[in-house]
Design a protein around this motif. Sequence first.
Motif, PDB file in Angstrom:
ATOM      1  N   SER A   1     -11.408 -70.508   6.314  1.00  0.00           N
ATOM      2  CA  SER A   1     -11.809 -71.915   6.262  1.00  0.00           C
ATOM      3  C   SER A   1     -11.848 -72.496   7.661  1.00  0.00           C
ATOM      4  CB  SER A   1     -10.838 -72.729   5.392  1.00  0.00           C
ATOM      5  OG  SER A   1      -9.574 -72.830   6.011  1.00  0.00           O
ATOM      6  N   ASP A   2     -12.382 -73.712   7.753  1.00  0.00           N
ATOM      7  CA  ASP A   2     -12.375 -74.514   8.982  1.00  0.00           C
ATOM      8  C   ASP A   2     -13.004 -73.758  10.155  1.00  0.00           C
ATOM      9  OD1 ASP A   2     -10.706 -77.038   8.182  1.00  0.00           O
ATOM     10  OD2 ASP A   2      -9.675 -75.327   7.324  1.00  0.00           O
ATOM     11  N   ILE A   3     -14.267 -73.415   9.945  1.00  0.00           N
ATOM     12  CA  ILE A   3     -15.034 -72.638  10.924  1.00  0.00           C
ATOM     13  C   ILE A   3     -15.800 -73.542  11.882  1.00  0.00           C
ATOM     14  CG2 ILE A   3     -16.990 -71.041  11.094  1.00  0.00           C
ATOM     15  CD1 ILE A   3     -15.835 -69.943   8.295  1.00  0.00           C
ATOM     16  N   HIS A   4     -16.362 -74.607  11.384  1.00  0.00           N
ATOM     17  CA  HIS A   4     -16.955 -75.669  12.200  1.00  0.00           C
ATOM     18  C   HIS A   4     -18.023 -75.188  13.181  1.00  0.00           C
ATOM     19  CE1 HIS A   4     -14.466 -78.824  10.587  1.00  0.00           C
ATOM     20  NE2 HIS A   4     -13.361 -78.176  10.885  1.00  0.00           N
ATOM     21  N   LEU A   5     -19.121 -74.713  12.630  1.00  0.00           N
ATOM     22  CA  LEU A   5     -20.333 -74.543  13.423  1.00  0.00           C
ATOM     23  C   LEU A   5     -20.868 -75.943  13.725  1.00  0.00           C
ATOM     24  CD1 LEU A   5     -22.834 -73.132  14.607  1.00  0.00           C
ATOM     25  CD2 LEU A   5     -23.711 -72.937  12.269  1.00  0.00           C
ATOM     26  N   CYS A   6     -20.900 -76.321  14.982  1.00  0.00           N
ATOM     27  CA  CYS A   6     -21.284 -77.697  15.310  1.00  0.00           C
ATOM     28  C   CYS A   6     -21.599 -77.786  16.803  1.00  0.00           C
ATOM     29  CB  CYS A   6     -20.159 -78.673  14.946  1.00  0.00           C
ATOM     30  SG  CYS A   6     -18.626 -78.360  15.831  1.00  0.00           S
ATOM     31  N   HIS A   7     -21.642 -78.996  17.313  1.00  0.00           N
ATOM     32  CA  HIS A   7     -22.025 -79.264  18.700  1.00  0.00           C
ATOM     33  C   HIS A   7     -20.897 -78.982  19.683  1.00  0.00           C
ATOM     34  CE1 HIS A   7     -19.803 -82.702  17.226  1.00  0.00           C
ATOM     35  NE2 HIS A   7     -19.517 -82.995  18.478  1.00  0.00           N
ATOM     36  N   THR A   8     -19.690 -78.753  19.208  1.00  0.00           N
ATOM     37  CA  THR A   8     -18.521 -78.702  20.077  1.00  0.00           C
ATOM     38  C   THR A   8     -18.123 -77.274  20.404  1.00  0.00           C
ATOM     39  OG1 THR A   8     -17.715 -80.773  19.133  1.00  0.00           O
ATOM     40  CG2 THR A   8     -16.114 -79.433  20.306  1.00  0.00           C
ATOM     41  N   ASP A   9     -17.820 -77.018  21.672  1.00  0.00           N
ATOM     42  CA  ASP A   9     -17.264 -75.735  22.108  1.00  0.00           C
ATOM     43  C   ASP A   9     -15.753 -75.898  22.263  1.00  0.00           C
ATOM     44  OD1 ASP A   9     -19.901 -74.907  22.299  1.00  0.00           O
ATOM     45  OD2 ASP A   9     -20.002 -75.274  24.461  1.00  0.00           O
ATOM     46  N   TRP A  10     -15.007 -74.913  21.780  1.00  0.00           N
ATOM     47  CA  TRP A  10     -13.555 -74.976  21.930  1.00  0.00           C
ATOM     48  C   TRP A  10     -13.052 -73.814  22.771  1.00  0.00           C
ATOM     49  CZ3 TRP A  10     -15.220 -76.520  16.862  1.00  0.00           C
ATOM     50  CH2 TRP A  10     -14.971 -77.873  16.587  1.00  0.00           C
ATOM     51  N   TYR A  11     -12.072 -74.110  23.616  1.00  0.00           N
ATOM     52  CA  TYR A  11     -11.369 -73.111  24.434  1.00  0.00           C
ATOM     53  C   TYR A  11     -12.336 -72.304  25.299  1.00  0.00           C
ATOM     54  CZ  TYR A  11      -8.105 -74.391  20.756  1.00  0.00           C
ATOM     55  OH  TYR A  11      -7.331 -75.102  19.870  1.00  0.00           O
ATOM     56  N   GLY A  12     -13.356 -73.007  25.817  1.00  0.00           N
ATOM     57  CA  GLY A  12     -14.267 -72.382  26.769  1.00  0.00           C
ATOM     58  C   GLY A  12     -15.249 -71.402  26.164  1.00  0.00           C
ATOM     59  N   VAL A  13     -15.376 -71.366  24.841  1.00  0.00           N
ATOM     60  CA  VAL A  13     -16.270 -70.413  24.179  1.00  0.00           C
ATOM     61  C   VAL A  13     -17.405 -71.186  23.512  1.00  0.00           C
ATOM     62  CG1 VAL A  13     -16.458 -68.598  22.439  1.00  0.00           C
ATOM     63  CG2 VAL A  13     -14.344 -68.850  23.756  1.00  0.00           C
ATOM     64  N   PRO A  14     -18.653 -70.962  23.913  1.00  0.00           N
ATOM     65  CA  PRO A  14     -19.777 -71.654  23.262  1.00  0.00           C
ATOM     66  C   PRO A  14     -19.797 -71.389  21.763  1.00  0.00           C
ATOM     67  CG  PRO A  14     -20.489 -70.545  25.269  1.00  0.00           C
ATOM     68  CD  PRO A  14     -19.096 -70.083  25.008  1.00  0.00           C
TER      69      PRO A  14
ATOM     70  N   GLU B   1      -7.266 -71.666  32.506  1.00  0.00           N
ATOM     71  CA  GLU B   1      -7.015 -70.255  32.792  1.00  0.00           C
ATOM     72  C   GLU B   1      -7.482 -69.384  31.640  1.00  0.00           C
ATOM     73  OE1 GLU B   1      -3.008 -69.502  33.831  1.00  0.00           O
ATOM     74  OE2 GLU B   1      -2.990 -70.905  35.524  1.00  0.00           O
ATOM     75  N   GLU B   2      -7.947 -68.185  31.973  1.00  0.00           N
ATOM     76  CA  GLU B   2      -8.367 -67.231  30.960  1.00  0.00           C
ATOM     77  C   GLU B   2      -7.134 -66.610  30.301  1.00  0.00           C
ATOM     78  OE1 GLU B   2     -10.403 -63.131  31.545  1.00  0.00           O
ATOM     79  OE2 GLU B   2     -12.030 -64.630  31.477  1.00  0.00           O
ATOM     80  N   VAL B   3      -7.136 -66.640  28.982  1.00  0.00           N
ATOM     81  CA  VAL B   3      -6.016 -66.108  28.209  1.00  0.00           C
ATOM     82  C   VAL B   3      -6.573 -65.162  27.154  1.00  0.00           C
ATOM     83  CG1 VAL B   3      -4.105 -66.649  26.649  1.00  0.00           C
ATOM     84  CG2 VAL B   3      -4.655 -68.210  28.534  1.00  0.00           C
ATOM     85  N   THR B   4      -5.989 -63.972  27.053  1.00  0.00           N
ATOM     86  CA  THR B   4      -6.371 -63.052  25.990  1.00  0.00           C
ATOM     87  C   THR B   4      -5.306 -63.090  24.907  1.00  0.00           C
ATOM     88  OG1 THR B   4      -7.622 -61.591  27.446  1.00  0.00           O
ATOM     89  CG2 THR B   4      -6.860 -60.662  25.372  1.00  0.00           C
ATOM     90  N   VAL B   5      -5.734 -63.483  23.721  1.00  0.00           N
ATOM     91  CA  VAL B   5      -4.849 -63.509  22.557  1.00  0.00           C
ATOM     92  C   VAL B   5      -4.958 -62.152  21.877  1.00  0.00           C
ATOM     93  CG1 VAL B   5      -4.324 -64.647  20.374  1.00  0.00           C
ATOM     94  CG2 VAL B   5      -5.279 -65.975  22.284  1.00  0.00           C
TER      95      VAL B   5
END
Length: 278
Positions: free
Chosen positions: A10-23, A261-265
């Motif tokens: 759930s809560d995928i949100h294809l939209c105009h907003t980029d989160w955490y530096g990822v288009p 900063e770049e973070v790898t989860v």
Amino acid sequence: MKKTRVIIASDIHLCHTDWYGVPTAERMERLVKHLNEEYDKDPYETIIFLGDYSLDHWNHGDVPGSYLTGTCNTKNFMEKYASRLKAPYSVFIAGNHEMYGHEKWKEITGFERRCSVVVGDYLFVVDDTFDTNLDPTCDIDAVDTQINIKFVREEMAKYPDKKVILCAHHFAFNKESREAHELVLDPRVVCMFSGHVHRSSVYTMPDDWNNKLLFRTGNYSYSKENPPMLSMWGFRDVYLSDDEVTSRYIVPENTIIYKGEEVTVPYGTQDEATVKIK
């Protein structure tokens, strides 16, 4: 012991907003990739989507929802991304950001706003708890409603030999009726799943609700945890067997930008719990 696997997202949100530096488009590609990789590792029967694929009817500050300006991102998500998943999706309900009326929702998605699906010995009853003020003519934030007891009971009556898992985009149990309380206490109801809060967690209901478990399904958009890595992009899997249901939150490996900063989860799982069925 044979176990059947299901994915709930759930809560995928294809939209105009980029989160955490990822288009946004790249984030959607990662979602498809990660769901398909999970299928390759251990095939699952189906995907149950619990809403908020978009911000189609969002009303927040100066940023309008997309639908009234001509873009249906719910449809875009289905056509561009969900159509490429290796496993079928058997549930596609609306969230609080998709306030399409029943006819429009079925036209866009092919699904009803509330539905049920049988997986082995289990019946997933998926209710629509945002079914008021539909087909708005202006951007609006939806208000949650109570569980539709009549619908849930009718679906349970159709499959009297199935164990029941209740799902919705959101349950507002603090507002629920005595009938909803009685429904959750029904011995056939094993547990519940919901989205909306953008967190992964396992909530134990109070004693007077028989301590039944509510599994929250996280997000693949923005986390409401601080730092977000505590409930990063992911989805739940569910293992079903004759005598238990086990669910965990899967966090695929992702590289993001956090505080510049770049973070790898790393890949991992969290919030696992099992319900034993007597």
